[in-house]
Design a protein around this motif. Structure first.
Motif, PDB file in Angstrom:
ATOM      1  N   ASP A  59      -3.109   1.813   3.554  1.00 10.72           N
ATOM      2  CA  ASP A  59      -4.051   1.700   2.440  1.00 10.72           C
ATOM      3  C   ASP A  59      -4.780   3.029   2.262  1.00 10.72           C
ATOM      4  O   ASP A  59      -5.365   3.559   3.195  1.00 10.72           O
ATOM      5  CB  ASP A  59      -5.051   0.587   2.753  1.00 10.72           C
ATOM      6  CG  ASP A  59      -6.139   0.466   1.694  1.00 10.72           C
ATOM      7  OD1 ASP A  59      -5.886   0.888   0.557  1.00 10.72           O
ATOM      8  OD2 ASP A  59      -7.208  -0.054   2.025  1.00 10.72           O
ATOM      9  N   THR A  60      -4.742   3.568   1.080  1.00 12.01           N
ATOM     10  CA  THR A  60      -5.346   4.871   0.818  1.00 12.01           C
ATOM     11  C   THR A  60      -6.637   4.760   0.024  1.00 12.01           C
ATOM     12  O   THR A  60      -7.145   5.761  -0.462  1.00 12.01           O
ATOM     13  CB  THR A  60      -4.363   5.764   0.047  1.00 12.01           C
ATOM     14  OG1 THR A  60      -4.009   5.105  -1.184  1.00 12.01           O
ATOM     15  CG2 THR A  60      -3.117   6.029   0.864  1.00 12.01           C
ATOM     16  N   THR A  61      -7.183   3.562  -0.136  1.00 12.59           N
ATOM     17  CA  THR A  61      -8.392   3.397  -0.933  1.00 12.59           C
ATOM     18  C   THR A  61      -9.647   3.777  -0.167  1.00 12.59           C
ATOM     19  O   THR A  61     -10.692   4.004  -0.752  1.00 12.59           O
ATOM     20  CB  THR A  61      -8.546   1.945  -1.402  1.00 12.59           C
ATOM     21  OG1 THR A  61      -8.755   1.099  -0.249  1.00 12.59           O
ATOM     22  CG2 THR A  61      -7.315   1.484  -2.163  1.00 12.59           C
ATOM     23  N   GLY A  62      -9.561   3.808   1.169  1.00 15.65           N
ATOM     24  CA  GLY A  62     -10.751   4.049   1.963  1.00 15.65           C
ATOM     25  C   GLY A  62     -11.599   2.809   2.149  1.00 15.65           C
ATOM     26  O   GLY A  62     -12.753   2.897   2.577  1.00 15.65           O
ATOM     27  N   SER A  63     -11.061   1.646   1.870  1.00 13.93           N
ATOM     28  CA  SER A  63     -11.818   0.401   1.971  1.00 13.93           C
ATOM     29  C   SER A  63     -12.246   0.158   3.415  1.00 13.93           C
ATOM     30  O   SER A  63     -11.451   0.247   4.341  1.00 13.93           O
ATOM     31  CB  SER A  63     -10.950  -0.761   1.481  1.00 13.93           C
ATOM     32  OG  SER A  63     -11.573  -1.995   1.743  1.00 13.93           O
ATOM     33  N   VAL A  64     -13.540  -0.157   3.585  1.00 10.80           N
ATOM     34  CA  VAL A  64     -14.043  -0.487   4.921  1.00 10.80           C
ATOM     35  C   VAL A  64     -13.577  -1.872   5.341  1.00 10.80           C
ATOM     36  O   VAL A  64     -13.295  -2.128   6.506  1.00 10.80           O
ATOM     37  CB  VAL A  64     -15.583  -0.404   4.939  1.00 10.80           C
ATOM     38  CG1 VAL A  64     -16.136  -0.879   6.276  1.00 10.80           C
ATOM     39  CG2 VAL A  64     -16.034   1.022   4.668  1.00 10.80           C
ATOM     40  N   ILE A  65     -13.504  -2.799   4.387  1.00 17.02           N
ATOM     41  CA  ILE A  65     -13.032  -4.150   4.658  1.00 17.02           C
ATOM     42  C   ILE A  65     -11.520  -4.181   4.480  1.00 17.02           C
ATOM     43  O   ILE A  65     -11.003  -3.701   3.468  1.00 17.02           O
ATOM     44  CB  ILE A  65     -13.694  -5.161   3.696  1.00 17.02           C
ATOM     45  CG1 ILE A  65     -15.215  -5.092   3.839  1.00 17.02           C
ATOM     46  CG2 ILE A  65     -13.189  -6.579   3.961  1.00 17.02           C
ATOM     47  CD1 ILE A  65     -15.729  -5.400   5.222  1.00 17.02           C
ATOM     48  N   PRO A  66     -10.779  -4.737   5.432  1.00 17.37           N
ATOM     49  CA  PRO A  66      -9.318  -4.766   5.307  1.00 17.37           C
ATOM     50  C   PRO A  66      -8.873  -5.593   4.118  1.00 17.37           C
ATOM     51  O   PRO A  66      -9.517  -6.587   3.759  1.00 17.37           O
ATOM     52  CB  PRO A  66      -8.860  -5.398   6.628  1.00 17.37           C
ATOM     53  CG  PRO A  66     -10.054  -6.114   7.153  1.00 17.37           C
ATOM     54  CD  PRO A  66     -11.240  -5.346   6.697  1.00 17.37           C
ATOM     55  N   PRO A  67      -7.774  -5.210   3.480  1.00 21.65           N
ATOM     56  CA  PRO A  67      -7.306  -5.917   2.280  1.00 21.65           C
ATOM     57  C   PRO A  67      -6.558  -7.199   2.618  1.00 21.65           C
ATOM     58  O   PRO A  67      -6.232  -7.465   3.778  1.00 21.65           O
ATOM     59  CB  PRO A  67      -6.367  -4.894   1.635  1.00 21.65           C
ATOM     60  CG  PRO A  67      -5.834  -4.114   2.799  1.00 21.65           C
ATOM     61  CD  PRO A  67      -6.954  -4.034   3.794  1.00 21.65           C
ATOM     62  N   ILE A  68      -6.299  -7.988   1.576  1.00 20.56           N
ATOM     63  CA  ILE A  68      -5.488  -9.203   1.689  1.00 20.56           C
ATOM     64  C   ILE A  68      -4.124  -8.916   1.064  1.00 20.56           C
ATOM     65  O   ILE A  68      -4.045  -8.332  -0.010  1.00 20.56           O
ATOM     66  CB  ILE A  68      -6.146 -10.386   0.957  1.00 20.56           C
ATOM     67  CG1 ILE A  68      -7.546 -10.639   1.500  1.00 20.56           C
ATOM     68  CG2 ILE A  68      -5.306 -11.645   1.082  1.00 20.56           C
ATOM     69  CD1 ILE A  68      -8.319 -11.682   0.724  1.00 20.56           C
ATOM     70  N   TYR A  69      -3.070  -9.338   1.737  1.00 19.64           N
ATOM     71  CA  TYR A  69      -1.713  -9.154   1.225  1.00 19.64           C
ATOM     72  C   TYR A  69      -1.112 -10.516   0.905  1.00 19.64           C
ATOM     73  O   TYR A  69      -0.589 -11.200   1.796  1.00 19.64           O
ATOM     74  CB  TYR A  69      -0.848  -8.423   2.251  1.00 19.64           C
ATOM     75  CG  TYR A  69      -1.302  -7.018   2.541  1.00 19.64           C
ATOM     76  CD1 TYR A  69      -0.841  -5.940   1.801  1.00 19.64           C
ATOM     77  CD2 TYR A  69      -2.226  -6.768   3.560  1.00 19.64           C
ATOM     78  CE1 TYR A  69      -1.268  -4.642   2.073  1.00 19.64           C
ATOM     79  CE2 TYR A  69      -2.657  -5.489   3.838  1.00 19.64           C
ATOM     80  CZ  TYR A  69      -2.176  -4.423   3.089  1.00 19.64           C
ATOM     81  OH  TYR A  69      -2.600  -3.146   3.353  1.00 19.64           O
ATOM     82  N   PRO A  70      -1.168 -10.960  -0.336  1.00 14.75           N
ATOM     83  CA  PRO A  70      -0.635 -12.278  -0.684  1.00 14.75           C
ATOM     84  C   PRO A  70       0.868 -12.282  -0.954  1.00 14.75           C
ATOM     85  O   PRO A  70       1.431 -13.341  -1.199  1.00 14.75           O
ATOM     86  CB  PRO A  70      -1.417 -12.631  -1.958  1.00 14.75           C
ATOM     87  CG  PRO A  70      -1.684 -11.306  -2.598  1.00 14.75           C
ATOM     88  CD  PRO A  70      -1.874 -10.327  -1.473  1.00 14.75           C
ATOM     89  N   SER A  71       1.505 -11.133  -0.931  1.00 14.80           N
ATOM     90  CA  SER A  71       2.924 -11.052  -1.282  1.00 14.80           C
ATOM     91  C   SER A  71       3.783 -11.888  -0.331  1.00 14.80           C
ATOM     92  O   SER A  71       3.539 -11.932   0.879  1.00 14.80           O
ATOM     93  CB  SER A  71       3.388  -9.593  -1.239  1.00 14.80           C
ATOM     94  OG  SER A  71       4.759  -9.497  -1.569  1.00 14.80           O
ATOM     95  N   THR A  72       4.807 -12.524  -0.880  1.00 20.36           N
ATOM     96  CA  THR A  72       5.727 -13.312  -0.058  1.00 20.36           C
ATOM     97  C   THR A  72       6.945 -12.513   0.380  1.00 20.36           C
ATOM     98  O   THR A  72       7.666 -12.941   1.284  1.00 20.36           O
ATOM     99  CB  THR A  72       6.213 -14.553  -0.833  1.00 20.36           C
ATOM    100  OG1 THR A  72       6.870 -14.124  -2.025  1.00 20.36           O
ATOM    101  CG2 THR A  72       5.039 -15.460  -1.167  1.00 20.36           C
ATOM    102  N   THR A  73       7.199 -11.376  -0.246  1.00 18.08           N
ATOM    103  CA  THR A  73       8.364 -10.575   0.116  1.00 18.08           C
ATOM    104  C   THR A  73       8.032  -9.099  -0.044  1.00 18.08           C
ATOM    105  O   THR A  73       7.061  -8.734  -0.722  1.00 18.08           O
ATOM    106  CB  THR A  73       9.589 -10.955  -0.738  1.00 18.08           C
ATOM    107  OG1 THR A  73      10.748 -10.312  -0.206  1.00 18.08           O
ATOM    108  CG2 THR A  73       9.393 -10.567  -2.191  1.00 18.08           C
ATOM    109  N   TYR A  74       8.835  -8.227   0.576  1.00 18.41           N
ATOM    110  CA  TYR A  74       8.530  -6.810   0.644  1.00 18.41           C
ATOM    111  C   TYR A  74       9.782  -5.983   0.362  1.00 18.41           C
ATOM    112  O   TYR A  74      10.888  -6.300   0.839  1.00 18.41           O
ATOM    113  CB  TYR A  74       7.967  -6.460   2.029  1.00 18.41           C
ATOM    114  CG  TYR A  74       6.760  -7.296   2.368  1.00 18.41           C
ATOM    115  CD1 TYR A  74       5.488  -6.895   1.982  1.00 18.41           C
ATOM    116  CD2 TYR A  74       6.890  -8.518   3.022  1.00 18.41           C
ATOM    117  CE1 TYR A  74       4.376  -7.681   2.256  1.00 18.41           C
ATOM    118  CE2 TYR A  74       5.788  -9.306   3.293  1.00 18.41           C
ATOM    119  CZ  TYR A  74       4.530  -8.881   2.905  1.00 18.41           C
ATOM    120  OH  TYR A  74       3.445  -9.670   3.164  1.00 18.41           O
ATOM    121  N   ALA A  75       9.591  -4.936  -0.433  1.00 19.72           N
ATOM    122  CA  ALA A  75      10.720  -4.075  -0.828  1.00 19.72           C
ATOM    123  C   ALA A  75      11.237  -3.290   0.361  1.00 19.72           C
ATOM    124  O   ALA A  75      10.459  -2.791   1.185  1.00 19.72           O
ATOM    125  CB  ALA A  75      10.273  -3.129  -1.936  1.00 19.72           C
TER     126      ALA A  75
END
Length: 635
Positions: A59-75
């Motif tokens: 993650d390159t946003t610099g977010s202090v809180i970790p993000p949520i990944y709702p994706s069911t599949t990945y490229a």
């Protein structure tokens, strides 16, 4: 994996840096962060995650809180068609250096380096995990940080999140038991888990034995043939002790420990049971839901697996259902547990995993307070005239207190759960639940709110008979409320005192007793009126309960107390009242509606004023309305 005796090997602050270190006092030393730092930052630098520096899963946003990944599949990688690696994933810790819950440090020197084995656990972490993402059932990047934090706290090699505590238990049963094996389970334990293992073993042809941790002593012999009696003879003559339940024939493959045992809070000696089980090839899993890793470290005591119902203390906010399994060793058994989760589909949702991590960030603060409050309440309840027994392992009178103290991470933290047995039987116990105002009569435990429950009613209803729980027992989950408030509420409920809701809404501004009593009486009248409204018994507002407002008797409810004070006009009367952007308007006190709009909302356009006026055709703002009585006043 390092035990408590290795605290001397903890990574201490770098004292050899000399003047260079002195010139950079704010720089992080070589000492690993302690657990309260790890928890507060949801892993933080101790797990290879740098908040705000874009190292969280790429993650390159610099977010202090970790993000949520709702994706069911990945490229996949477009050139190699291989799964893309997790960049900057949390590290999986491989070492626990010291443990305790903020024990006081006697003779502490001001400014001394805090490298004592006292304030939680000091951690070192292994190299970054080379994770990958293919499909959300086996792989979910939202899990990685939460799993790494739990593994760090328990001192394991890895953690697997499940959709619930029961799903975690099911995963262990599926992975570790097969036809012809034996499972040994505590007689006093969480009833749903016990019944699941009983039924599962019956389905697959696995022997199921119950043991009582209060019976028997571990035998001197740890190998077959040392005692001439057979397993069956030992079973018949020594009853349901854990030693005889495990046996010496090597058939036992899983020994389950729940200490303290819900809801009687019996204590099991984890280290000695592990020694016995391992001597005959059995794995040991400890349900550490109640104590959490901050009060007890089962892997250090020899356990192979630790199970948590993360719904409870780990999350701590009563808004997530989740489970977790932590492994002590990365071997075939651990691979089988992870495979069971993926193949059985008992996975946790992305949002739930994120909420769990959010909840864990205050775990150390919550558990410390709950332990302190529970200890305070237990000491007072133990001497109450209407309590026959107070079951809390932190009391010196508890039969398992010495073992519990030895297993506690700091010798003084015993968790926030207890039970009391009420004199007078089941009816008296249920009456206490009904009389409590602060304690909530509800199932579950470990949240910020204090809960009280008559367990025999729940377990008997689910099992269709006697579950073995005494019918005079009340289970208490101590929350974060003021402990004195909790004590008074429970004490007066035990004494049969019926309290009004208004007793809990004293005037906080320091009003005189008479004024406080009047405010309480007014509150009660309002509550009764609202109850009538909920029950569909509301009549005309003039017929409702009346109270005195600014010297004028007015009906309870949404009565205008501004320009219409003394006229009994409800604010719902749209011929006189309106609300714009949450701001109330009264034609008697605020004047012409268009003028009020322009004065109250500077910059409002003429079109918006015309639209607001047109939307309220019944508003009689242009008429000369009768003025309020002399007793009228502002809000």
């Amino acid at each position: 994996m390092v035990g408590p005796g290795d605290a001397g090997e903890a990574v201490a602050p770098n004292k050899a840096a000399g003047a260079h270190a002195a010139s950079h006092p704010a720089r992080m030393s070589t000492r690993a962060p302690r657990v309260d730092t790890v928890i507060a930052q949801a892993g933080g630098v101790a797990l290879g995650i740098c908040p705000g520096r874009g190292a969280n899963h790429g993650d390159t946003t610099g977010s202090v809180i970790p993000p949520i990944y709702p994706s069911t599949t990945y490229a996949r990688d477009p050139e190699t068609y291989l799964p893309r690696p997790l960049m900057g994933a949390a590290r999986v810790p491989n070492r626990v250096v010291a443990t305790a819950i903020d024990a006081p440090a006697p003779n502490r020197r001001e400014g001394a380096d805090d490298d004592r084995p006292g304030r939680f656990t000091t951690l070192e972490s292994a190299p970054a995990h080379p994770g990958k993402n293919v499909y959300a059932r086996p792989d979910n990047p939202t899990y990685v940080q939460a799993e790494a934090v739990i593994a760090a706290l328990d001192g394991g090699v890895g953690c697997a999140l499940f959709s619930s505590g029961m799903a975690a238990a099911c995963g262990l049963a599926t992975a570790l038991l097969k036809h012809g094996d034996r499972c040994v389970f505590p007689r006093h334990s969480y009833f749903a888990c016990r019944e699941y293992f009983r039924q599962h073993c019956a389905r697959i042809g696995c022997e199921f034995r119950l043991y009582d941790c209060r019976k028997g002593k571990l035998h001197e012999h740890l190998n077959e043939g040392a005692d001439p009696r057979t397993d069956e003879e030992l079973w018949r003559t020594e009853g349901s002790s854990v030693e005889t339940a495990i046996g010496t024939d090597g058939k036992t493959k899983l020994v389950w420990i729940e200490t303290p045992a819900n809801p009687t809070w019996d204590v099991t000696d984890v280290r000695r049971v592990c020694d016995r089980a391992h001597a005959f090839g059995a794995s040991v899993c400890v349900d550490n839901t109640v104590l959490t890793p901050l009060c007890c470290a089962p892997i250090r005591l020899g356990a192979d697996f630790v199970m948590h119902s993360a719904t409870k203390y780990l999350n701590g906010h009563s808004d997530v259902v989740a489970g977790a399994v932590v492994a002590a060793v990365d071997d075939e058994r651990w691979g089988a547990v992870k495979s069971a989760r993926a193949m059985n589909g008992g996975i946790l949702g992305s949002f739930e995993a994120w909420l769990l991590l959010r909840g864990m960030r205050t775990l150390h603060v919550r558990v410390r307070r709950q332990c302190e409050s529970a200890s305070y309440l237990a000491k007072r309840l133990a001497s109450h005239k209407n309590v026959s027994h107070c079951l809390y392992q932190g009391l010196a009178s508890h039969p398992g207190h010495d073992v519990a103290t030895a297993q506690s991470t700091d010798g003084v933290s015993f968790g926030g759960m207890m039970s009391i047995r009420v004199k007078g039987g089941a009816d008296a116990a249920k009456s206490v639940c009904g009389l409590c105002k602060i304690w909530v009569p509800a199932t579950s435990l470990g949240g910020v709110e204090s809960l009280i429950e008559h367990r025999a009613t729940l377990e008997g209803g689910c099992l269709g008979g006697d579950s073995g729980v005494p019918d005079d027992l009340l289970r208490l989950s101590v929350g974060l409320e003021d402990p004195e408030d909790l004590w008074i509420d429970l004490k007066e409920a035990l004494e049969g005192k019926k309290r009004k809701d208004s007793d809990y809404f004293l005037d906080l501004a320091g009003a005189k007793p008479d004024a406080a009593a009047a405010a309480a009486a007014e509150f009660d009248r309002k509550r009764k009126a609202e109850s009538c409204a909920i029950a569909g018994k509301r009549g005309h507002y003039k017929d409702r309960v009346r109270v005195t407002v600014d010297g004028v008797e007015a009906p309870v409810g949404n009565v205008c107390r501004r320009g219409c004070a003394g006229l009994d006009v409800p604010v719902s009367d749209k011929s006189v009242h309106a609300k714009v952007k949450g701001v109330s308007y009264c034609a008697r006190s605020d004047g012409a509606f268009p003028d009020w709009l322009r004065a109250r909302f500077p910059g409002i356009s003429l079109d918006d004023v015309e639209a607001a006026v047109a939307a309220r055709p019944e508003l009689r703002w242009g008429e000369r309305l009768p003025p309020a009585t002399a007793n009228g006043g502002g809000e």
